[in-house]
Design a protein around this motif. Sequence first.
Motif, PDB file in Angstrom:
ATOM      1  N   LEU A  21      45.916  44.523  35.737  1.00 12.68           N
ATOM      2  CA  LEU A  21      46.123  45.740  36.222  1.00 12.68           C
ATOM      3  C   LEU A  21      45.346  46.614  35.592  1.00 12.68           C
ATOM      4  CD1 LEU A  21      49.996  45.569  35.689  1.00 12.68           C
ATOM      5  CD2 LEU A  21      48.646  44.922  37.638  1.00 12.68           C
ATOM      6  N   TYR A  22      44.711  47.648  36.335  1.00 12.28           N
ATOM      7  CA  TYR A  22      43.740  48.568  36.121  1.00 12.28           C
ATOM      8  C   TYR A  22      43.815  49.889  36.859  1.00 12.28           C
ATOM      9  CZ  TYR A  22      41.195  47.457  40.452  1.00 12.28           C
ATOM     10  OH  TYR A  22      40.902  47.178  41.633  1.00 12.28           O
ATOM     11  N   ARG A  23      43.299  50.870  36.135  1.00 11.00           N
ATOM     12  CA  ARG A  23      43.533  52.297  36.791  1.00 11.00           C
ATOM     13  C   ARG A  23      42.232  52.619  37.734  1.00 11.00           C
ATOM     14  NH1 ARG A  23      47.744  54.919  34.549  1.00 11.00           N
ATOM     15  NH2 ARG A  23      48.622  54.265  32.635  1.00 11.00           N
ATOM     16  N   TRP A  55      34.424  42.909  32.437  1.00 12.63           N
ATOM     17  CA  TRP A  55      34.957  44.155  32.999  1.00 12.63           C
ATOM     18  C   TRP A  55      34.695  45.256  32.279  1.00 12.63           C
ATOM     19  CZ3 TRP A  55      38.860  43.505  37.105  1.00 12.63           C
ATOM     20  CH2 TRP A  55      39.197  44.835  37.354  1.00 12.63           C
ATOM     21  N   ARG A  56      35.140  45.251  30.940  1.00 11.21           N
ATOM     22  CA  ARG A  56      35.120  46.487  30.127  1.00 11.21           C
ATOM     23  C   ARG A  56      33.580  47.048  30.032  1.00 11.21           C
ATOM     24  NH1 ARG A  56      38.036  43.139  26.462  1.00 11.21           N
ATOM     25  NH2 ARG A  56      40.120  43.656  26.655  1.00 11.21           N
ATOM     26  N   SER A  58      30.848  46.366  32.593  1.00  6.31           N
ATOM     27  CA  SER A  58      30.207  46.891  33.732  1.00  6.31           C
ATOM     28  C   SER A  58      31.059  47.639  34.585  1.00  6.31           C
ATOM     29  CB  SER A  58      29.899  45.270  34.278  1.00  6.31           C
ATOM     30  OG  SER A  58      29.179  44.714  33.384  1.00  6.31           O
ATOM     31  N   LEU A  59      32.405  47.428  34.502  1.00  4.29           N
ATOM     32  CA  LEU A  59      33.206  48.123  35.669  1.00  4.29           C
ATOM     33  C   LEU A  59      33.755  49.510  35.397  1.00  4.29           C
ATOM     34  CD1 LEU A  59      35.019  45.002  37.107  1.00  4.29           C
ATOM     35  CD2 LEU A  59      32.963  46.125  37.850  1.00  4.29           C
ATOM     36  N   ASP A  60      34.123  50.287  36.196  1.00  2.00           N
ATOM     37  CA  ASP A  60      34.700  51.616  35.902  1.00  2.00           C
ATOM     38  C   ASP A  60      36.209  51.490  35.723  1.00  2.00           C
ATOM     39  OD1 ASP A  60      31.998  52.702  35.969  1.00  2.00           O
ATOM     40  OD2 ASP A  60      32.085  53.188  37.941  1.00  2.00           O
ATOM     41  N   GLY A  61      36.871  50.820  36.252  1.00  8.41           N
ATOM     42  CA  GLY A  61      38.289  50.942  36.268  1.00  8.41           C
ATOM     43  C   GLY A  61      39.072  50.484  34.812  1.00  8.41           C
ATOM     44  N   PRO A  62      39.355  51.345  34.156  1.00  8.03           N
ATOM     45  CA  PRO A  62      39.960  50.840  32.676  1.00  8.03           C
ATOM     46  C   PRO A  62      41.235  49.960  32.900  1.00  8.03           C
ATOM     47  CG  PRO A  62      40.453  53.318  33.289  1.00  8.03           C
ATOM     48  CD  PRO A  62      39.608  52.963  34.393  1.00  8.03           C
ATOM     49  N   LEU A  63      41.247  49.109  32.179  1.00  5.04           N
ATOM     50  CA  LEU A  63      42.452  48.167  32.112  1.00  5.04           C
ATOM     51  C   LEU A  63      43.562  48.801  31.633  1.00  5.04           C
ATOM     52  CD1 LEU A  63      40.586  45.080  30.415  1.00  5.04           C
ATOM     53  CD2 LEU A  63      41.105  45.391  32.836  1.00  5.04           C
ATOM     54  N   HIS A  64      44.537  48.379  32.414  1.00  4.89           N
ATOM     55  CA  HIS A  64      45.876  48.902  31.776  1.00  4.89           C
ATOM     56  C   HIS A  64      46.696  47.806  31.055  1.00  4.89           C
ATOM     57  CE1 HIS A  64      50.413  49.442  32.698  1.00  4.89           C
ATOM     58  NE2 HIS A  64      49.969  50.660  32.456  1.00  4.89           N
ATOM     59  N   SER A  65      46.731  46.502  31.850  1.00  2.00           N
ATOM     60  CA  SER A  65      47.342  45.312  31.128  1.00  2.00           C
ATOM     61  C   SER A  65      46.923  44.042  31.869  1.00  2.00           C
ATOM     62  CB  SER A  65      49.148  45.539  31.321  1.00  2.00           C
ATOM     63  OG  SER A  65      49.122  45.563  32.572  1.00  2.00           O
TER      64      SER A  65
END
Length: 89
Positions: A21-23, A55-56, A58-65
């Motif tokens: 799950l990510y924002r 993910w952390r 290279s990608l812009d969507g911060p992880l939620h859980s």
Amino acid sequence: MACSGFRLQLEGYGLTTANILYRLPDYPKIIQSYVWQEYDLHPDFPELRKFLDFWRRSLDGPLHSVIVAHANLIKPAEMKLLDGEFSVH
């Protein structure tokens, strides 16, 4: 020749599914879901950790859980040696 998934299972890997799950970067109040599935080693999950590190970085969507499910599909007790080979027509 055995497929790579079967070989990994014989080495102790099990099918791992992660619900990530990510924002959304532009809409931080909205949470998106991404399902990742790969053969991985329990309990350290090195393949999943590599993916989450990517993910952390290279990608812009911060992880939620992250919710993880793991299954050992082949266990040593399920493997049996055979004394012969039979051909079925």
